[in-house]
Write a protein that holds these residues in place. Structure first.
Motif, PDB file in Angstrom:
ATOM      1  N   ALA A   1       0.822  -1.208   0.000  1.00 12.97           N
ATOM      2  CA  ALA A   1       0.000   0.000   0.000  1.00 12.97           C
ATOM      3  C   ALA A   1       0.859   1.262   0.000  1.00 12.97           C
ATOM      4  O   ALA A   1       0.582   2.227  -0.728  1.00 12.97           O
ATOM      5  N   LEU A   2       1.917   1.256   0.801  1.00 13.46           N
ATOM      6  CA  LEU A   2       2.794   2.423   0.863  1.00 13.46           C
ATOM      7  C   LEU A   2       3.536   2.622  -0.449  1.00 13.46           C
ATOM      8  O   LEU A   2       3.716   3.754  -0.916  1.00 13.46           O
ATOM      9  N   ASN A   3       4.018   1.515  -1.049  1.00 20.10           N
ATOM     10  CA  ASN A   3       4.706   1.624  -2.338  1.00 20.10           C
ATOM     11  C   ASN A   3       3.774   2.166  -3.408  1.00 20.10           C
ATOM     12  O   ASN A   3       4.166   2.992  -4.248  1.00 20.10           O
ATOM     13  N   LEU A   4       2.524   1.712  -3.426  1.00 16.97           N
ATOM     14  CA  LEU A   4       1.551   2.195  -4.400  1.00 16.97           C
ATOM     15  C   LEU A   4       1.224   3.663  -4.157  1.00 16.97           C
ATOM     16  O   LEU A   4       1.114   4.455  -5.115  1.00 16.97           O
ATOM     17  N   LEU A   5       1.079   4.037  -2.910  1.00 11.34           N
ATOM     18  CA  LEU A   5       0.797   5.430  -2.581  1.00 11.34           C
ATOM     19  C   LEU A   5       1.932   6.332  -3.031  1.00 11.34           C
ATOM     20  O   LEU A   5       1.707   7.408  -3.611  1.00 11.34           O
ATOM     21  N   GLU A   6       3.153   5.884  -2.791  1.00 11.91           N
ATOM     22  CA  GLU A   6       4.321   6.655  -3.206  1.00 11.91           C
ATOM     23  C   GLU A   6       4.389   6.768  -4.729  1.00 11.91           C
ATOM     24  O   GLU A   6       4.614   7.855  -5.273  1.00 11.91           O
ATOM     25  N   ALA A   7       4.165   5.656  -5.441  1.00 11.85           N
ATOM     26  CA  ALA A   7       4.239   5.666  -6.899  1.00 11.85           C
ATOM     27  C   ALA A   7       3.153   6.545  -7.510  1.00 11.85           C
ATOM     28  O   ALA A   7       3.387   7.265  -8.486  1.00 11.85           O
ATOM     29  N   ALA A   8       1.945   6.505  -6.938  1.00 15.11           N
ATOM     30  CA  ALA A   8       0.840   7.294  -7.475  1.00 15.11           C
ATOM     31  C   ALA A   8       1.029   8.783  -7.228  1.00 15.11           C
ATOM     32  O   ALA A   8       0.439   9.610  -7.936  1.00 15.11           O
ATOM     33  N   SER A   9       1.861   9.127  -6.230  1.00 15.24           N
ATOM     34  CA  SER A   9       2.035  10.530  -5.858  1.00 15.24           C
ATOM     35  C   SER A   9       3.260  11.178  -6.487  1.00 15.24           C
ATOM     36  O   SER A   9       3.536  12.354  -6.220  1.00 15.24           O
ATOM     37  N   THR A  10       4.006  10.438  -7.316  1.00 20.32           N
ATOM     38  CA  THR A  10       5.165  11.032  -7.969  1.00 20.32           C
ATOM     39  C   THR A  10       4.719  12.103  -8.955  1.00 20.32           C
ATOM     40  O   THR A  10       3.602  12.041  -9.490  1.00 20.32           O
ATOM     41  N   PRO A  11       5.538  13.119  -9.199  1.00 19.05           N
ATOM     42  CA  PRO A  11       5.148  14.202 -10.104  1.00 19.05           C
ATOM     43  C   PRO A  11       4.705  13.681 -11.473  1.00 19.05           C
ATOM     44  O   PRO A  11       5.200  12.660 -11.955  1.00 19.05           O
ATOM     45  N   GLY A  12       3.757  14.397 -12.072  1.00 19.78           N
ATOM     46  CA  GLY A  12       3.238  14.008 -13.371  1.00 19.78           C
ATOM     47  C   GLY A  12       1.908  13.306 -13.311  1.00 19.78           C
ATOM     48  O   GLY A  12       1.379  12.864 -14.341  1.00 19.78           O
ATOM     49  N   TYR A  13       1.344  13.151 -12.092  1.00 13.57           N
ATOM     50  CA  TYR A  13       0.052  12.478 -11.965  1.00 13.57           C
ATOM     51  C   TYR A  13      -1.044  13.312 -12.643  1.00 13.57           C
ATOM     52  O   TYR A  13      -0.870  14.509 -12.841  1.00 13.57           O
ATOM     53  N   PRO A  14      -2.145  12.663 -13.036  1.00 15.65           N
ATOM     54  CA  PRO A  14      -2.540  11.294 -12.695  1.00 15.65           C
ATOM     55  C   PRO A  14      -1.767  10.245 -13.481  1.00 15.65           C
ATOM     56  O   PRO A  14      -1.426  10.455 -14.647  1.00 15.65           O
ATOM     57  N   HIS A  15      -1.484   9.113 -12.813  1.00  8.46           N
ATOM     58  CA  HIS A  15      -0.784   7.994 -13.419  1.00  8.46           C
ATOM     59  C   HIS A  15      -1.753   6.835 -13.639  1.00  8.46           C
ATOM     60  O   HIS A  15      -2.707   6.656 -12.881  1.00  8.46           O
ATOM     61  N   ARG A  16      -1.480   6.042 -14.668  1.00 11.04           N
ATOM     62  CA  ARG A  16      -2.320   4.879 -14.960  1.00 11.04           C
ATOM     63  C   ARG A  16      -2.032   3.754 -13.968  1.00 11.04           C
ATOM     64  O   ARG A  16      -0.921   3.641 -13.426  1.00 11.04           O
ATOM     65  N   LEU A  17      -3.037   2.914 -13.752  1.00 16.86           N
ATOM     66  CA  LEU A  17      -2.908   1.805 -12.820  1.00 16.86           C
ATOM     67  C   LEU A  17      -1.707   0.925 -13.139  1.00 16.86           C
ATOM     68  O   LEU A  17      -0.924   0.574 -12.253  1.00 16.86           O
ATOM     69  N   GLY A  18      -1.541   0.564 -14.415  1.00 13.80           N
ATOM     70  CA  GLY A  18      -0.440  -0.320 -14.791  1.00 13.80           C
ATOM     71  C   GLY A  18       0.915   0.289 -14.499  1.00 13.80           C
ATOM     72  O   GLY A  18       1.836  -0.406 -14.062  1.00 13.80           O
ATOM     73  N   ASP A  19       1.046   1.602 -14.736  1.00  8.35           N
ATOM     74  CA  ASP A  19       2.314   2.280 -14.473  1.00  8.35           C
ATOM     75  C   ASP A  19       2.603   2.333 -12.977  1.00  8.35           C
ATOM     76  O   ASP A  19       3.748   2.149 -12.549  1.00  8.35           O
ATOM     77  N   ILE A  20       1.564   2.595 -12.189  1.00  9.04           N
ATOM     78  CA  ILE A  20       1.741   2.646 -10.734  1.00  9.04           C
ATOM     79  C   ILE A  20       2.136   1.270 -10.206  1.00  9.04           C
ATOM     80  O   ILE A  20       3.062   1.143  -9.393  1.00  9.04           O
TER      81      ILE A  20
ATOM     82  N   TYR B 224      -4.725   8.096 -11.431  1.00 11.24           N
ATOM     83  CA  TYR B 224      -4.704   8.240  -9.984  1.00 11.24           C
ATOM     84  C   TYR B 224      -3.630   9.235  -9.564  1.00 11.24           C
ATOM     85  O   TYR B 224      -2.588   9.376 -10.213  1.00 11.24           O
ATOM     86  N   GLY B 225      -3.885   9.899  -8.455  1.00 12.46           N
ATOM     87  CA  GLY B 225      -2.930  10.821  -7.865  1.00 12.46           C
ATOM     88  C   GLY B 225      -3.192  10.930  -6.379  1.00 12.46           C
ATOM     89  O   GLY B 225      -4.066  10.245  -5.836  1.00 12.46           O
ATOM     90  N   PRO B 226      -2.452  11.789  -5.682  1.00 14.97           N
ATOM     91  CA  PRO B 226      -2.638  11.923  -4.241  1.00 14.97           C
ATOM     92  C   PRO B 226      -4.022  12.449  -3.891  1.00 14.97           C
ATOM     93  O   PRO B 226      -4.549  13.338  -4.550  1.00 14.97           O
ATOM     94  N   GLY B 227      -4.599  11.878  -2.831  1.00 13.79           N
ATOM     95  CA  GLY B 227      -5.925  12.289  -2.384  1.00 13.79           C
ATOM     96  C   GLY B 227      -5.848  13.339  -1.287  1.00 13.79           C
ATOM     97  O   GLY B 227      -4.765  13.741  -0.853  1.00 13.79           O
ATOM     98  N   PRO B 228      -7.002  13.782  -0.808  1.00 14.90           N
ATOM     99  CA  PRO B 228      -7.023  14.867   0.183  1.00 14.90           C
ATOM    100  C   PRO B 228      -6.346  14.521   1.497  1.00 14.90           C
ATOM    101  O   PRO B 228      -5.746  15.402   2.132  1.00 14.90           O
ATOM    102  N   ARG B 229      -6.409  13.260   1.907  1.00 16.29           N
ATOM    103  CA  ARG B 229      -5.771  12.922   3.179  1.00 16.29           C
ATOM    104  C   ARG B 229      -4.254  12.960   3.079  1.00 16.29           C
ATOM    105  O   ARG B 229      -3.566  13.355   4.032  1.00 16.29           O
ATOM    106  N   VAL B 230      -3.708  12.566   1.926  1.00 14.99           N
ATOM    107  CA  VAL B 230      -2.263  12.668   1.729  1.00 14.99           C
ATOM    108  C   VAL B 230      -1.842  14.134   1.673  1.00 14.99           C
ATOM    109  O   VAL B 230      -0.826  14.531   2.260  1.00 14.99           O
ATOM    110  N   ARG B 231      -2.608  14.954   0.978  1.00 15.37           N
ATOM    111  CA  ARG B 231      -2.271  16.384   0.883  1.00 15.37           C
ATOM    112  C   ARG B 231      -2.330  17.040   2.264  1.00 15.37           C
ATOM    113  O   ARG B 231      -1.472  17.870   2.615  1.00 15.37           O
ATOM    114  N   ALA B 232      -3.332  16.674   3.052  1.00 12.81           N
ATOM    115  CA  ALA B 232      -3.435  17.236   4.396  1.00 12.81           C
ATOM    116  C   ALA B 232      -2.273  16.786   5.274  1.00 12.81           C
ATOM    117  O   ALA B 232      -1.716  17.570   6.055  1.00 12.81           O
TER     118      ALA B 232
END
Length: 260
Positions: free
Chosen positions: A22-41, A73-81
């Motif tokens: 879960a943490l690895n996916l969260l980190e990958a989805a939040s890298t610059p350039g989002y939104p990212h596709r599921l397969g790339d994440i 996908y990209g970072p959600g409100p809880r990650v931003r907060a």
């Protein structure tokens, strides 16, 4: 400094338990350039696509990730907060920035503080120098370990067997024609880092950019990252860069133990 564009080269071996995934996916989805596709994440996190979809559906439902409704996908409100709470008024961040601002004014160039995060270096702080021409770095950028001065400081702190295992997992892909792509050459370079106390990136990560970095250690003495000075080669000589090693070392030593 150019952003790392590839996947994590074997990160699947590190995917680990459900929390790690879960943490690895969260980190990958939040890298610059989002939104990212599921397969790339999933590929970047080293998690099978089916498992990634299941975990990310939960992360979206709980607000840690956000879906654009079109498969991105990209970072959600809880990650931003969470990011805002960590960085706003954070004493450690204020200390790092203050120290780097002093260094940047003293030498007249861009300086960074970066740390190892998994198999890459992540830039935590950047203080730009006065020159109109700048490198491409930005806070949050992830960079390879073997082609950057900060990364070499980290690698120089590893035991030989740990370094060999890491290189076996990630390889040594070239970023420029000056990149070290053979393990023997990297070993020799890291021996120099240990001997002189600083690392050089001589146009190994980005053409026209030369960097010098000094390790930053945690409270137990382990290298967690480094402070670097970044120069544009046609504006500053290699000899001038080497002359700032002591100034960078003083700044780095002032940050020892700050991040754990």
């Amino acid at each position: 400094m150019d952003s790392q564009t590839g996947g994590r080269g074997g990160r699947s071996s590190l995917a680990g338990n459900a929390t790690d995934k879960a943490l690895n996916l969260l980190e990958a989805a939040s890298t610059p350039g989002y939104p990212h596709r599921l397969g790339d994440i999933a590929a970047a996190a080293g998690v099978p696509k089916a498992s990634a979809h299941r975990i990310m559906t939960n992360l979206v439902a709980t607000g840690f990730l956000a879906s654009d409704g079109q498969g991105g996908y990209g970072p959600g409100p809880r990650v931003r907060a969470l990011a805002a709470r960590i960085t706003q008024g954070c004493e450690e961040d204020q200390v790092m920035r203050a120290e780097l601002e002093v260094l940047s004014r003293r030498i007249g160039h861009t300086v960074h503080m970066g740390v190892r995060t998994g198999d890459v270096v992540t830039l935590l702080v950047k203080v730009s120098g006065p020159n109109a021409v700048q490198d491409s770095s930005r806070v949050g950028m992830q960079l390879p370990l073997h082609t950057t001065a900060i990364g070499k400081c980290v690698l120089a702190g590893l035991a030989d067997e740990e370094l060999t295992a890491l290189v076996g997992r990630l390889g040594l892909p070239a970023r420029t024609e000056n990149s070290l792509t053979e393990l023997a050459a990297l070993h020799a370079d890291l021996a120099n880092v240990r001997e002189r106390g600083f690392a050089l990136d001589d146009e190994e990560n980005e053409p026209g950019v030369r960097c010098l970095a000094v390790p930053v250690r945690d409270a137990k003495g382990a290298v967690i990252g480094a402070v670097n000075v970044s120069t544009i080669t046609f504006l500053e000589t290699r000899e001038a860069l080497l002359g700032w090693a002591d100034a960078v070392r003083t700044t780095a030593e002032g940050l020892h133990g700050l991040l754990g």
